[in-house]
Design a protein around this motif. Structure first.
Motif, PDB file in Angstrom:
ATOM      1  N   THR A 106     -29.416 -89.202  -9.615  1.00 57.93           N
ATOM      2  CA  THR A 106     -29.523 -89.782 -10.950  1.00 57.93           C
ATOM      3  C   THR A 106     -30.297 -91.089 -10.947  1.00 57.93           C
ATOM      4  OG1 THR A 106     -27.478 -88.731 -11.709  1.00 57.93           O
ATOM      5  CG2 THR A 106     -28.203 -90.672 -12.917  1.00 57.93           C
ATOM      6  N   ALA A 107     -29.946 -91.995 -10.042  1.00 56.52           N
ATOM      7  CA  ALA A 107     -30.641 -93.278  -9.977  1.00 56.52           C
ATOM      8  C   ALA A 107     -32.097 -93.087  -9.541  1.00 56.52           C
ATOM      9  CB  ALA A 107     -29.921 -94.222  -9.022  1.00 56.52           C
ATOM     10  N   ARG A 108     -32.324 -92.211  -8.581  1.00 57.98           N
ATOM     11  CA  ARG A 108     -33.698 -91.955  -8.132  1.00 57.98           C
ATOM     12  C   ARG A 108     -34.546 -91.418  -9.277  1.00 57.98           C
ATOM     13  NH1 ARG A 108     -31.077 -89.533  -3.631  1.00 57.98           N
ATOM     14  NH2 ARG A 108     -31.797 -87.451  -4.222  1.00 57.98           N
ATOM     15  N   ASN A 109     -33.959 -90.499 -10.046  1.00 57.16           N
ATOM     16  CA  ASN A 109     -34.687 -89.935 -11.187  1.00 57.16           C
ATOM     17  C   ASN A 109     -35.040 -91.010 -12.207  1.00 57.16           C
ATOM     18  OD1 ASN A 109     -34.379 -87.394 -10.041  1.00 57.16           O
ATOM     19  ND2 ASN A 109     -32.619 -86.844 -11.320  1.00 57.16           N
ATOM     20  N   ALA A 110     -34.061 -91.864 -12.507  1.00 57.75           N
ATOM     21  CA  ALA A 110     -34.249 -92.891 -13.538  1.00 57.75           C
ATOM     22  C   ALA A 110     -35.325 -93.905 -13.154  1.00 57.75           C
ATOM     23  CB  ALA A 110     -32.930 -93.602 -13.813  1.00 57.75           C
ATOM     24  N   LEU A 111     -35.418 -94.208 -11.885  1.00 57.74           N
ATOM     25  CA  LEU A 111     -36.424 -95.167 -11.445  1.00 57.74           C
ATOM     26  C   LEU A 111     -37.834 -94.580 -11.535  1.00 57.74           C
ATOM     27  CD1 LEU A 111     -34.599 -96.714  -8.357  1.00 57.74           C
ATOM     28  CD2 LEU A 111     -34.982 -97.780 -10.595  1.00 57.74           C
ATOM     29  N   LYS A 112     -37.931 -93.265 -11.549  1.00 62.34           N
ATOM     30  CA  LYS A 112     -39.226 -92.588 -11.653  1.00 62.34           C
ATOM     31  C   LYS A 112     -39.564 -92.259 -13.102  1.00 62.34           C
ATOM     32  CE  LYS A 112     -42.796 -90.377  -9.796  1.00 62.34           C
ATOM     33  NZ  LYS A 112     -43.831 -91.032  -8.968  1.00 62.34           N
ATOM     34  N   ASP A 113     -38.559 -91.787 -13.837  1.00 61.46           N
ATOM     35  CA  ASP A 113     -38.733 -91.407 -15.243  1.00 61.46           C
ATOM     36  C   ASP A 113     -37.498 -91.885 -15.998  1.00 61.46           C
ATOM     37  OD1 ASP A 113     -38.886 -90.097 -17.740  1.00 61.46           O
ATOM     38  OD2 ASP A 113     -39.955 -88.387 -16.876  1.00 61.46           O
ATOM     39  N   HIS A 114     -37.688 -92.866 -16.889  1.00 60.44           N
ATOM     40  CA  HIS A 114     -36.546 -93.520 -17.548  1.00 60.44           C
ATOM     41  C   HIS A 114     -35.841 -92.641 -18.585  1.00 60.44           C
ATOM     42  CE1 HIS A 114     -37.484 -97.131 -15.498  1.00 60.44           C
ATOM     43  NE2 HIS A 114     -38.567 -97.452 -16.204  1.00 60.44           N
ATOM     44  N   ARG A 115     -36.469 -91.569 -19.016  1.00 62.89           N
ATOM     45  CA  ARG A 115     -35.876 -90.750 -20.073  1.00 62.89           C
ATOM     46  C   ARG A 115     -34.505 -90.204 -19.632  1.00 62.89           C
ATOM     47  NH1 ARG A 115     -40.354 -86.421 -21.230  1.00 62.89           N
ATOM     48  NH2 ARG A 115     -40.618 -86.711 -18.971  1.00 62.89           N
ATOM     49  N   SER A 116     -33.525 -90.370 -20.501  1.00 62.88           N
ATOM     50  CA  SER A 116     -32.161 -90.007 -20.118  1.00 62.88           C
ATOM     51  C   SER A 116     -31.291 -89.799 -21.359  1.00 62.88           C
ATOM     52  CB  SER A 116     -31.562 -91.124 -19.248  1.00 62.88           C
ATOM     53  OG  SER A 116     -30.271 -90.792 -18.806  1.00 62.88           O
ATOM     54  N   SER A 117     -30.151 -89.165 -21.163  1.00 63.94           N
ATOM     55  CA  SER A 117     -29.157 -89.030 -22.235  1.00 63.94           C
ATOM     56  C   SER A 117     -27.765 -88.993 -21.634  1.00 63.94           C
ATOM     57  CB  SER A 117     -29.406 -87.772 -23.078  1.00 63.94           C
ATOM     58  OG  SER A 117     -29.197 -86.605 -22.322  1.00 63.94           O
ATOM     59  N   ILE A 141     -20.616 -86.646 -28.533  1.00 58.38           N
ATOM     60  CA  ILE A 141     -21.743 -87.506 -28.880  1.00 58.38           C
ATOM     61  C   ILE A 141     -22.747 -87.500 -27.730  1.00 58.38           C
ATOM     62  CG2 ILE A 141     -20.655 -89.614 -27.970  1.00 58.38           C
ATOM     63  CD1 ILE A 141     -21.962 -91.146 -30.293  1.00 58.38           C
ATOM     64  N   THR A 142     -24.028 -87.477 -28.070  1.00 56.35           N
ATOM     65  CA  THR A 142     -25.094 -87.603 -27.084  1.00 56.35           C
ATOM     66  C   THR A 142     -25.962 -88.796 -27.462  1.00 56.35           C
ATOM     67  OG1 THR A 142     -25.137 -85.241 -26.563  1.00 56.35           O
ATOM     68  CG2 THR A 142     -27.102 -86.512 -26.021  1.00 56.35           C
ATOM     69  N   LEU A 143     -26.035 -89.760 -26.554  1.00 53.78           N
ATOM     70  CA  LEU A 143     -26.871 -90.938 -26.724  1.00 53.78           C
ATOM     71  C   LEU A 143     -28.129 -90.726 -25.888  1.00 53.78           C
ATOM     72  CD1 LEU A 143     -24.079 -93.626 -26.177  1.00 53.78           C
ATOM     73  CD2 LEU A 143     -24.848 -92.643 -28.362  1.00 53.78           C
ATOM     74  N   THR A 144     -29.277 -90.725 -26.533  1.00 52.63           N
ATOM     75  CA  THR A 144     -30.538 -90.470 -25.838  1.00 52.63           C
ATOM     76  C   THR A 144     -31.396 -91.729 -25.847  1.00 52.63           C
ATOM     77  OG1 THR A 144     -30.494 -88.142 -26.479  1.00 52.63           O
ATOM     78  CG2 THR A 144     -32.614 -89.043 -25.793  1.00 52.63           C
ATOM     79  N   GLY A 145     -32.062 -91.986 -24.723  1.00 56.90           N
ATOM     80  CA  GLY A 145     -32.913 -93.161 -24.644  1.00 56.90           C
ATOM     81  C   GLY A 145     -33.517 -93.313 -23.270  1.00 56.90           C
ATOM     82  N   THR A 146     -33.539 -94.545 -22.768  1.00 56.21           N
ATOM     83  CA  THR A 146     -34.100 -94.821 -21.442  1.00 56.21           C
ATOM     84  C   THR A 146     -33.058 -95.495 -20.561  1.00 56.21           C
ATOM     85  OG1 THR A 146     -35.029 -96.911 -22.267  1.00 56.21           O
ATOM     86  CG2 THR A 146     -36.469 -94.998 -22.266  1.00 56.21           C
ATOM     87  N   LEU A 147     -32.982 -95.025 -19.334  1.00 59.91           N
ATOM     88  CA  LEU A 147     -32.036 -95.560 -18.356  1.00 59.91           C
ATOM     89  C   LEU A 147     -32.778 -96.585 -17.504  1.00 59.91           C
ATOM     90  CD1 LEU A 147     -29.116 -95.294 -17.289  1.00 59.91           C
ATOM     91  CD2 LEU A 147     -29.958 -93.545 -15.722  1.00 59.91           C
ATOM     92  N   VAL A 148     -32.413 -97.858 -17.651  1.00 62.17           N
ATOM     93  CA  VAL A 148     -33.176 -98.924 -16.997  1.00 62.17           C
ATOM     94  C   VAL A 148     -32.293 -99.737 -16.051  1.00 62.17           C
ATOM     95  CG1 VAL A 148     -34.832 -99.095 -18.884  1.00 62.17           C
ATOM     96  CG2 VAL A 148     -32.774-100.514 -18.923  1.00 62.17           C
ATOM     97  N   LEU A 149     -32.909-100.235 -15.006  1.00 66.42           N
ATOM     98  CA  LEU A 149     -32.228-101.067 -14.018  1.00 66.42           C
ATOM     99  C   LEU A 149     -32.185-102.505 -14.518  1.00 66.42           C
ATOM    100  CD1 LEU A 149     -31.089-101.419 -11.097  1.00 66.42           C
ATOM    101  CD2 LEU A 149     -33.465-101.802 -10.372  1.00 66.42           C
ATOM    102  N   LEU A 150     -31.011-103.141 -14.468  1.00 64.90           N
ATOM    103  CA  LEU A 150     -30.872-104.523 -14.903  1.00 64.90           C
ATOM    104  C   LEU A 150     -31.243-105.483 -13.782  1.00 64.90           C
ATOM    105  CD1 LEU A 150     -27.543-104.613 -16.974  1.00 64.90           C
ATOM    106  CD2 LEU A 150     -29.882-104.328 -17.789  1.00 64.90           C
ATOM    107  N   ASP A 151     -31.757-106.627 -14.170  1.00 64.54           N
ATOM    108  CA  ASP A 151     -32.009-107.714 -13.226  1.00 64.54           C
ATOM    109  C   ASP A 151     -30.657-108.217 -12.723  1.00 64.54           C
ATOM    110  OD1 ASP A 151     -32.524-110.078 -11.904  1.00 64.54           O
ATOM    111  OD2 ASP A 151     -33.811-110.920 -13.465  1.00 64.54           O
TER     112      ASP A 151
END
Length: 219
Positions: A106-117, A141-151
């Protein structure tokens, strides 16, 4: 903050698919199910109050299915059970935060492509009565958006870590060598069904600006 112990809970009964706890010396009309020491309190909103219902559903849950675009399966959708938190008990934000490691896809995917739900069901809360999880009566409920890494040094990351460790104390002891990091879902679209008739109209702005009731219970 009200503290409940097992000795104070004398009996329980089901009323209108709600779990009501009696004999605890409280005057609140409805207390939902309390499970595993986690916060599962606050009155279930009216089904027509879309923003209130959506925020309640997210704040009361502790896990869901986080979907990302797989880099190992040639772009196929990849769903994974993950724990999350949208805030501490008296400060729900509506924004889901996650504690993830790149040892997991999941984390590897998000770092390559932020699209997520993130998909969440009411069923684990125990407030669906006898309804099947797929029934419109049992909200989802489904929340769709971008999965981003926080500083890691940001104030938001500090808040998110407190929120995650408060709801999921076990996370504090997860191996440092696994390099867990904090991610958040930046919401762009909301799909919620909590009754017959299709999804409830709800904008992201309406959802995020809704003010949650601060009443909370802890064990």
């Amino acid at each position: 903050m009200v503290t409940l112990t097992k000795s104070k809970i004398i009996r329980s009964r089901e009323i209108d698919s709600y779990r009501v706890l009696d004999g605890i010396g409280l005057k609140h009309p409805i207390l939902k199910q309390i499970s595993g020491g986690r916060l599962l309190a606050a009155s279930k909103p009216d089904r027509d109050a879309a923003a209130a219902y959506a925020r309640w559903l997210v704040s009361q849950n502790s896990w869901g299915i986080l979907n990302t675009i797989s880099i190992e399966l040639e772009g196929a959708p990849f769903g994974n059970v993950v724990s999350f938190s949208d805030g501490v008990p008296d400060k729900s934000t509506g924004t889901p935060y996650f504690y993830l490691t790149t040892l997991d896809p999941t984390a590897r995917n998000a770092l390559k492509d932020h699209r997520s739900s993130l998909t969440i069901s009411e069923y684990p809360l125990g407030t669906c009565g006898k309804a099947d999880p797929e029934s419109p009566v049992c909200a989802k409920i489904t929340l769709t958006g971008t999965l981003v890494l926080l500083d890691a040094s940001s104030k938001e990351a500090e808040f998110a870590q407190t929120a995650l460790f408060t709801k999921h104390p076990e996370m504090k002891g997860w191996p440092k060598s696994h390099n867990f990091q904090i991610f958040k879902l930046e919401i762009e679209d909301i799909f919620m069904i909590n009754w017959f008739g299709g999804p409830k109209p709800l904008t992201v702005d309406q959802y995020l600006k809704y003010k949650m009731n601060k009443f909370a219970i802890s064990l």
